[in-house]
Design a protein around this motif. Structure first.
Motif, PDB file in Angstrom:
ATOM      1  N   ALA A  25      54.229  34.694  36.074  1.00 42.90           N
ATOM      2  CA  ALA A  25      55.366  33.573  36.460  1.00 42.90           C
ATOM      3  C   ALA A  25      55.658  32.066  36.838  1.00 42.90           C
ATOM      4  CB  ALA A  25      56.511  34.409  35.958  1.00 42.90           C
ATOM      5  N   GLU A  26      55.771  32.366  37.906  1.00 40.13           N
ATOM      6  CA  GLU A  26      56.473  31.346  38.811  1.00 40.13           C
ATOM      7  C   GLU A  26      55.480  29.634  39.018  1.00 40.13           C
ATOM      8  OE1 GLU A  26      59.522  30.906  39.840  1.00 40.13           O
ATOM      9  OE2 GLU A  26      59.364  29.004  41.268  1.00 40.13           O
ATOM     10  N   ILE A  27      53.774  30.644  38.869  1.00 42.48           N
ATOM     11  CA  ILE A  27      52.787  29.310  38.611  1.00 42.48           C
ATOM     12  C   ILE A  27      53.282  28.937  37.381  1.00 42.48           C
ATOM     13  CG2 ILE A  27      50.493  29.338  38.828  1.00 42.48           C
ATOM     14  CD1 ILE A  27      51.255  30.352  41.630  1.00 42.48           C
ATOM     15  N   GLN A  28      52.434  29.404  36.630  1.00 42.26           N
ATOM     16  CA  GLN A  28      52.467  28.908  35.184  1.00 42.26           C
ATOM     17  C   GLN A  28      54.301  27.776  35.040  1.00 42.26           C
ATOM     18  OE1 GLN A  28      50.741  30.376  32.875  1.00 42.26           O
ATOM     19  NE2 GLN A  28      51.881  28.911  31.455  1.00 42.26           N
ATOM     20  N   ARG A  30      55.291  26.166  37.130  1.00 41.11           N
ATOM     21  CA  ARG A  30      54.980  25.286  37.402  1.00 41.11           C
ATOM     22  C   ARG A  30      53.852  24.892  36.933  1.00 41.11           C
ATOM     23  NH1 ARG A  30      56.924  26.253  43.852  1.00 41.11           N
ATOM     24  NH2 ARG A  30      58.100  27.572  43.675  1.00 41.11           N
ATOM     25  N   GLY A  31      53.570  25.022  36.361  1.00 37.40           N
ATOM     26  CA  GLY A  31      52.541  23.849  35.316  1.00 37.40           C
ATOM     27  C   GLY A  31      51.418  23.881  35.735  1.00 37.40           C
ATOM     28  N   ILE A  32      50.883  25.216  36.758  1.00 31.35           N
ATOM     29  CA  ILE A  32      49.445  25.189  37.834  1.00 31.35           C
ATOM     30  C   ILE A  32      48.808  26.168  36.727  1.00 31.35           C
ATOM     31  CG2 ILE A  32      48.163  25.686  39.598  1.00 31.35           C
ATOM     32  CD1 ILE A  32      50.579  25.552  40.861  1.00 31.35           C
ATOM     33  N   ASP A  33      47.525  25.637  36.216  1.00 32.45           N
ATOM     34  CA  ASP A  33      46.343  26.983  35.516  1.00 32.45           C
ATOM     35  C   ASP A  33      46.579  27.637  36.159  1.00 32.45           C
ATOM     36  OD1 ASP A  33      44.584  26.640  33.377  1.00 32.45           O
ATOM     37  OD2 ASP A  33      42.858  25.892  34.631  1.00 32.45           O
ATOM     38  N   ASN A  34      46.373  28.892  35.168  1.00 31.30           N
ATOM     39  CA  ASN A  34      46.007  30.756  35.784  1.00 31.30           C
ATOM     40  C   ASN A  34      45.151  31.143  34.588  1.00 31.30           C
ATOM     41  OD1 ASN A  34      48.576  31.939  34.999  1.00 31.30           O
ATOM     42  ND2 ASN A  34      49.086  30.534  35.179  1.00 31.30           N
ATOM     43  N   SER A  35      45.151  32.217  35.325  1.00 28.67           N
ATOM     44  CA  SER A  35      44.387  33.040  34.596  1.00 28.67           C
ATOM     45  C   SER A  35      44.443  34.715  34.852  1.00 28.67           C
ATOM     46  CB  SER A  35      42.885  32.971  33.996  1.00 28.67           C
ATOM     47  OG  SER A  35      41.987  32.808  34.608  1.00 28.67           O
ATOM     48  N   ARG A  36      43.750  36.157  34.248  1.00 27.28           N
ATOM     49  CA  ARG A  36      44.813  37.111  35.154  1.00 27.28           C
ATOM     50  C   ARG A  36      43.283  37.767  34.976  1.00 27.28           C
ATOM     51  NH1 ARG A  36      47.781  41.841  32.324  1.00 27.28           N
ATOM     52  NH2 ARG A  36      46.575  41.190  30.489  1.00 27.28           N
ATOM     53  N   LEU A  37      42.576  38.651  35.861  1.00 26.87           N
ATOM     54  CA  LEU A  37      41.207  39.328  35.600  1.00 26.87           C
ATOM     55  C   LEU A  37      42.306  40.447  35.837  1.00 26.87           C
ATOM     56  CD1 LEU A  37      38.191  40.050  34.961  1.00 26.87           C
ATOM     57  CD2 LEU A  37      38.210  39.187  37.700  1.00 26.87           C
ATOM     58  N   LYS A  38      41.743  41.511  34.873  1.00 29.39           N
ATOM     59  CA  LYS A  38      41.683  43.350  34.604  1.00 29.39           C
ATOM     60  C   LYS A  38      41.009  43.744  35.320  1.00 29.39           C
ATOM     61  CE  LYS A  38      44.100  45.651  31.243  1.00 29.39           C
ATOM     62  NZ  LYS A  38      45.034  45.810  30.619  1.00 29.39           N
ATOM     63  N   LEU A  39      40.653  44.348  35.997  1.00 27.68           N
ATOM     64  CA  LEU A  39      39.412  45.252  36.831  1.00 27.68           C
ATOM     65  C   LEU A  39      39.187  46.578  36.144  1.00 27.68           C
ATOM     66  CD1 LEU A  39      39.269  45.153  40.556  1.00 27.68           C
ATOM     67  CD2 LEU A  39      38.466  43.291  38.883  1.00 27.68           C
ATOM     68  N   THR A  40      40.304  46.875  34.967  1.00 28.34           N
ATOM     69  CA  THR A  40      40.055  47.534  34.691  1.00 28.34           C
ATOM     70  C   THR A  40      39.642  47.082  32.813  1.00 28.34           C
ATOM     71  OG1 THR A  40      42.400  47.448  32.788  1.00 28.34           O
ATOM     72  CG2 THR A  40      41.796  49.409  35.209  1.00 28.34           C
ATOM     73  N   ASP A  41      39.039  46.314  32.977  1.00 29.64           N
ATOM     74  CA  ASP A  41      38.537  46.057  31.151  1.00 29.64           C
ATOM     75  C   ASP A  41      37.194  45.441  31.761  1.00 29.64           C
ATOM     76  OD1 ASP A  41      40.511  45.137  29.891  1.00 29.64           O
ATOM     77  OD2 ASP A  41      41.440  43.440  30.242  1.00 29.64           O
ATOM     78  N   LEU A  42      37.011  45.470  32.582  1.00 25.33           N
ATOM     79  CA  LEU A  42      35.072  46.073  33.150  1.00 25.33           C
ATOM     80  C   LEU A  42      34.474  47.293  32.356  1.00 25.33           C
ATOM     81  CD1 LEU A  42      35.165  43.210  36.291  1.00 25.33           C
ATOM     82  CD2 LEU A  42      34.895  42.748  34.309  1.00 25.33           C
ATOM     83  N   PRO A  43      33.254  47.252  33.066  1.00 21.21           N
ATOM     84  CA  PRO A  43      32.850  48.985  32.665  1.00 21.21           C
ATOM     85  C   PRO A  43      32.656  49.221  33.727  1.00 21.21           C
ATOM     86  CG  PRO A  43      30.972  46.396  32.435  1.00 21.21           C
ATOM     87  CD  PRO A  43      32.614  46.151  32.380  1.00 21.21           C
ATOM     88  N   ALA A  44      33.360  50.142  33.765  1.00 21.51           N
ATOM     89  CA  ALA A  44      33.460  51.271  34.929  1.00 21.51           C
ATOM     90  C   ALA A  44      31.638  52.095  35.279  1.00 21.51           C
ATOM     91  CB  ALA A  44      33.837  52.896  34.509  1.00 21.51           C
ATOM     92  N   GLN A  45      30.849  51.716  34.429  1.00 23.12           N
ATOM     93  CA  GLN A  45      29.536  52.571  34.853  1.00 23.12           C
ATOM     94  C   GLN A  45      29.223  50.923  35.388  1.00 23.12           C
ATOM     95  OE1 GLN A  45      27.959  55.031  34.849  1.00 23.12           O
ATOM     96  NE2 GLN A  45      29.534  56.356  33.804  1.00 23.12           N
ATOM     97  N   LEU A 162      58.614  37.501  47.393  1.00 24.61           N
ATOM     98  CA  LEU A 162      57.172  37.247  46.364  1.00 24.61           C
ATOM     99  C   LEU A 162      57.529  35.876  46.301  1.00 24.61           C
ATOM    100  CD1 LEU A 162      57.245  39.989  43.914  1.00 24.61           C
ATOM    101  CD2 LEU A 162      55.225  39.371  45.422  1.00 24.61           C
ATOM    102  N   ALA A 163      58.757  35.503  46.531  1.00 26.01           N
ATOM    103  CA  ALA A 163      59.039  33.893  46.466  1.00 26.01           C
ATOM    104  C   ALA A 163      58.350  32.789  47.012  1.00 26.01           C
ATOM    105  CB  ALA A 163      60.891  33.583  45.821  1.00 26.01           C
ATOM    106  N   GLN A 164      59.131  33.165  48.682  1.00 20.40           N
ATOM    107  CA  GLN A 164      58.228  32.562  49.934  1.00 20.40           C
ATOM    108  C   GLN A 164      56.576  32.670  49.343  1.00 20.40           C
ATOM    109  OE1 GLN A 164      60.164  33.811  53.470  1.00 20.40           O
ATOM    110  NE2 GLN A 164      61.647  34.062  52.113  1.00 20.40           N
ATOM    111  N   ALA A 165      56.153  33.740  49.071  1.00 22.61           N
ATOM    112  CA  ALA A 165      54.529  33.594  49.032  1.00 22.61           C
ATOM    113  C   ALA A 165      54.196  32.950  48.091  1.00 22.61           C
ATOM    114  CB  ALA A 165      54.513  35.181  48.902  1.00 22.61           C
ATOM    115  N   THR A 166      54.661  32.155  47.694  1.00 22.84           N
ATOM    116  CA  THR A 166      54.413  31.751  45.816  1.00 22.84           C
ATOM    117  C   THR A 166      54.280  30.217  46.533  1.00 22.84           C
ATOM    118  OG1 THR A 166      55.116  33.860  44.269  1.00 22.84           O
ATOM    119  CG2 THR A 166      54.418  31.337  43.540  1.00 22.84           C
ATOM    120  N   ASP A 167      55.314  30.202  46.979  1.00 22.32           N
ATOM    121  CA  ASP A 167      55.617  28.469  47.841  1.00 22.32           C
ATOM    122  C   ASP A 167      54.191  28.299  48.626  1.00 22.32           C
ATOM    123  OD1 ASP A 167      58.117  27.898  45.968  1.00 22.32           O
ATOM    124  OD2 ASP A 167      59.243  28.401  47.950  1.00 22.32           O
TER     125      ASP A 167
END
Ligand SMILES: Cc1cc2nc3c(=O)[nH]c(=O)nc-3n(C[C@H](O)[C@H](O)[C@H](O)COP(=O)(O)O)c2cc1C
Length: 197
Positions: A25-28, A30-45, A162-167
Motif C-alpha cells: 500500500a505504501e509503495i502504491q 508513492r506511485g511505484i509500479d508493483n504487482s503481487r504473486l500469490k504462490l497458492t495460485d500456482l499449480p501444486a503438482q 514496516l514503514a522503516q523497511a519500506t523507506d
C-alpha cells in the motif's frame, strides 16, 4: 522495472500477507509500479514435482526475472519458512535474484524463531545472487491481531518497523534503477557516420 510481492503462505487469510499488504500500500501510494504473486495460485503438482517447464511456473519465474525488487512474505514453519515458498524458489534459476533488492517479511506464532529469516531464508536468497537482501521484518501473531470485521490489524510497533523497511526498500530500489546501464544501442556503421563541419 517494478516491485514484485511474493506471498509464501499456503493459507488465506494470511498474517504474513498482511505485512506484505502494508508495504504494498505504501509503495502504491508513492506511485511505484508493483504487482503481487500469490504462490497458492500456482499449480501444486508443478511445484511438488519440480516442473520447470510448466507454463504457469514459467510465467511466475519471468515475473521474478522482470522485477527490480522483490518483497517475500512467509509464515515461520518449523523454525524456518514455508515449504510452498521453498518449492517455488527451487524452480527459479540458480542466479534468479541477480541484481535485485530483496526484502523478507515473516510472521510467527512465537518470538522463539525470530531469527528464522536470517538463518534459514537469507542463505537461500543469498545463493541466488541478489544485489542486496535487506534486514527483514519478523512479527509475532500477537502483534498482528484481528478486527471485528476479520481484517488484520498491525500493532503500532510493527507499523513503525514496516514503514522503516519500506523507506529503505524504496531508497535501494531507486538507487538500483539509477545504477542500471542504458540499454545497448547498435553502433552506426562507420561508413554511414556523417559529420557536419
Ligand atoms: C505447520 C505450521 C508450522 C509452524 N511452525 C512455527 C514455528 O516453528 N515457530 C513459530 O513461531 N510459529 C510457527 N507456526 C505459526 C505461524 O508461523 C504463524 O501463525 C504465522 O503467523 C502464520 O502466517 P500466515 O497466516 O501468513 O500463514 C507454525 C504454523 C503452522 C501451521
Amino acid at each position: 522495472m517494478s516491485i514484485l510481492f511474493i506471498q509464501g503462505s499456503p493459507v488465506e487469510p494470511s498474517r504474513s500477507a498482511a505485512l506484505s499488504g502494508f508495504v504494498a500500500a505504501e509503495i502504491q501510494r508513492r506511485g511505484i509500479d508493483n504487482s503481487r504473486l500469490k504462490l497458492t495460485d500456482l499449480p501444486a503438482q508443478a511445484l511438488l514435482n519440480a516442473k520447470f517447464g510448466d507454463p504457469q511456473i514459467r510465467i511466475a519465474s519471468d515475473r521474478v526475472a522482470g522485477a527490480a525488487a522483490i518483497v517475500i512474505a512467509t509464515p515461520v514453519y518449523k523454525a524456518a519458512y514455508s515449504g510452498l515458498l521453498k518449492s517455488f524458489l527451487d524452480l527459479l534459476p540458480q542466479n534468479g535474484l541477480e541484481g535485485k533488492v530483496v526484502l523478507p517479511l515473516a510472521t510467527a506464532g512465537s518470538p522463539h524463531h525470530a531469527l528464522a529469516l536470517d538463518y534459514a531464508l537469507r542463505p537461500v536468497l543469498q545463493s541466488m545472487s541478489p544485489s542486496l537482501v535487506l534486514p527483514g521484518v519478523h512479527a509475532t501473531d500477537a502483534t498482528v491481531g484481528k478486527s471485528d470485521t476479520g481484517d488484520y490489524v498491525l500493532s503500532a510497533e510493527i507499523i513503525d518497523r514496516l514503514a522503516q523497511a519500506t523507506d529503505r526498500l524504496i531508497y535501494e530500489y531507486r538507487a538500483l534503477l539509477a545504477r542500471r546501464p542504458e540499454p545497448a544501442v547498435d553502433p552506426v556503421p562507420f561508413d554511414q557516420v556523417r559529420c557536419s563541419v
